[in-house]
Design a protein around this motif. Structure first.
Motif, PDB file in Angstrom:
ATOM      1  N   LYS A  46       0.885  -1.120  -0.504  1.00 20.40           N
ATOM      2  CA  LYS A  46      -0.012   0.045   0.440  1.00 20.40           C
ATOM      3  C   LYS A  46       0.764   1.176   0.199  1.00 20.40           C
ATOM      4  O   LYS A  46       2.348   1.303   0.395  1.00 20.40           O
ATOM      5  N   CYS A  48       0.237   4.215   0.870  1.00 18.81           N
ATOM      6  CA  CYS A  48       0.417   5.124   2.023  1.00 18.81           C
ATOM      7  C   CYS A  48       1.382   4.564   3.188  1.00 18.81           C
ATOM      8  O   CYS A  48       1.833   5.046   4.497  1.00 18.81           O
ATOM      9  N   LEU A  51       4.167   6.840   3.494  1.00 23.63           N
ATOM     10  CA  LEU A  51       3.406   7.647   4.881  1.00 23.63           C
ATOM     11  C   LEU A  51       4.524   6.745   6.528  1.00 23.63           C
ATOM     12  O   LEU A  51       5.005   7.722   7.276  1.00 23.63           O
ATOM     13  N   ASP A  52       3.934   6.228   6.212  1.00 22.67           N
ATOM     14  CA  ASP A  52       4.254   5.552   7.749  1.00 22.67           C
ATOM     15  C   ASP A  52       5.483   5.353   8.175  1.00 22.67           C
ATOM     16  O   ASP A  52       6.441   5.285   9.117  1.00 22.67           O
ATOM     17  N   ILE A  71      -1.599  15.980   5.905  1.00 21.27           N
ATOM     18  CA  ILE A  71      -1.155  14.103   4.909  1.00 21.27           C
ATOM     19  C   ILE A  71      -2.886  14.149   4.467  1.00 21.27           C
ATOM     20  O   ILE A  71      -3.468  13.976   5.047  1.00 21.27           O
ATOM     21  N   GLU A  72      -3.305  14.042   2.705  1.00 19.44           N
ATOM     22  CA  GLU A  72      -3.730  14.033   2.033  1.00 19.44           C
ATOM     23  C   GLU A  72      -3.910  12.231   1.429  1.00 19.44           C
ATOM     24  O   GLU A  72      -2.766  12.609   0.912  1.00 19.44           O
ATOM     25  N   ASP A  73      -4.246  11.588   1.928  1.00 17.09           N
ATOM     26  CA  ASP A  73      -4.090   9.793   1.467  1.00 17.09           C
ATOM     27  C   ASP A  73      -5.377   9.726   0.352  1.00 17.09           C
ATOM     28  O   ASP A  73      -6.520   9.305   0.366  1.00 17.09           O
ATOM     29  N   ARG A  76      -5.748   6.921  -1.246  1.00 21.56           N
ATOM     30  CA  ARG A  76      -7.435   5.852  -0.682  1.00 21.56           C
ATOM     31  C   ARG A  76      -6.780   3.988  -1.034  1.00 21.56           C
ATOM     32  O   ARG A  76      -7.590   3.538  -1.469  1.00 21.56           O
ATOM     33  N   THR A 113       1.052  14.440   0.272  1.00 16.40           N
ATOM     34  CA  THR A 113      -0.093  13.810  -0.510  1.00 16.40           C
ATOM     35  C   THR A 113      -0.284  12.626  -1.357  1.00 16.40           C
ATOM     36  O   THR A 113       1.215  12.567  -2.024  1.00 16.40           O
ATOM     37  N   ILE A 114      -1.000  11.253  -1.179  1.00 18.91           N
ATOM     38  CA  ILE A 114      -0.575  10.681  -2.652  1.00 18.91           C
ATOM     39  C   ILE A 114      -1.985  10.444  -3.012  1.00 18.91           C
ATOM     40  O   ILE A 114      -3.368  10.797  -2.447  1.00 18.91           O
ATOM     41  N   ASP A 115      -1.757  10.867  -4.889  1.00 20.55           N
ATOM     42  CA  ASP A 115      -3.163  10.841  -5.164  1.00 20.55           C
ATOM     43  C   ASP A 115      -3.034   9.715  -6.291  1.00 20.55           C
ATOM     44  O   ASP A 115      -1.710   9.217  -6.801  1.00 20.55           O
ATOM     45  N   PHE A 123       2.471  10.716  -5.848  1.00 22.05           N
ATOM     46  CA  PHE A 123       3.234  11.335  -4.400  1.00 22.05           C
ATOM     47  C   PHE A 123       3.638  12.753  -4.527  1.00 22.05           C
ATOM     48  O   PHE A 123       4.339  13.565  -5.141  1.00 22.05           O
TER      49      PHE A 123
END
Length: 191
Positions: A46, A48, A51-52, A71-73, A76, A113-115, A123
């Protein structure tokens, strides 16, 4: 005479964590140097999770220096396929550049941001800085180029990051249309 009054168990855990992180970085750099190894350690995960990895390293540093983190994921749960350690290194490099660039600003914030679009995960690392001066834009991805006047920079972060992303079949670039400093890297969706 110095008397230690800290929590030794907590300190040992922090040291163990940093040793593991240093080992990962060294392994990643060794992989980067070995062209034949870029296909090893490829996994699907994933997005995200990157980001972790980053937050484990930066959350305390940001808090101490009163730097806001957003943080904007928007991806999703989207998955990416690649070398997680190397991709974490890219995010670390971009985050460290942002951190160092805004440390002395009045307004200090970083947005991660992940889009996604139909073909790529996108990213974005944006900070409260006002961008890269035009006279150095063409040099920022060159090895050993740095704007840091002290010993904090080697000039390898962006050039190494560019090579990692290129080897992972992605692209890395500066978004010079953003009103703030913004670096973007795009990776193909996991298939």
């Amino acid at each position: 005479k110095l008397i230690y009054r800290g929590n030794e168990d907590e300190d040992i855990k922090k040291i163990e964590f940093m040793v593991i992180r240093i080992k990962r970085i060294i392994d990643s750099l060794l992989q980067l140097c070995d062209e034949d190894n870029h296909s090893e350690n490829i996994q699907q995960f994933k997005a995200c999770a990157l980001l972790d990895d980053l937050l484990n390293l930066f959350s305390e540093r940001l808090k101490i220096n009163n730097i806001g983190l957003m943080i904007e994921d928007l991806g999703r749960g989207q998955e990416v396929r690649g070398n997680r350690a190397l991709l974490s290194q890219v995010l670390f490099n971009l985050m460290m550049n942002s951190y160092q660039a805004i440390l002395n600003l009045e307004k200090k914030w970083i947005r991660l941001t992940i889009d996604s679009n139909q073909t790529h995960l996108i990213f974005k690392v944006t900070d409260s800085g006002k961008g890269i001066p035009p006279e150095i834009k063409s040099k920022i991805f060159s090895p050993f180029f740095t704007t840091k006047k002290d010993t904090h920079g080697t000039g390898l972060g962006l050039s190494t990051s560019l090579q990692i992303i290129t080897n992972q079949k992605g692209i890395l670039y500066l978004n010079d249309k953003s009103p703030h400093t913004q670096f973007i890297f795009e990776l193909p969706h996991a298939t």
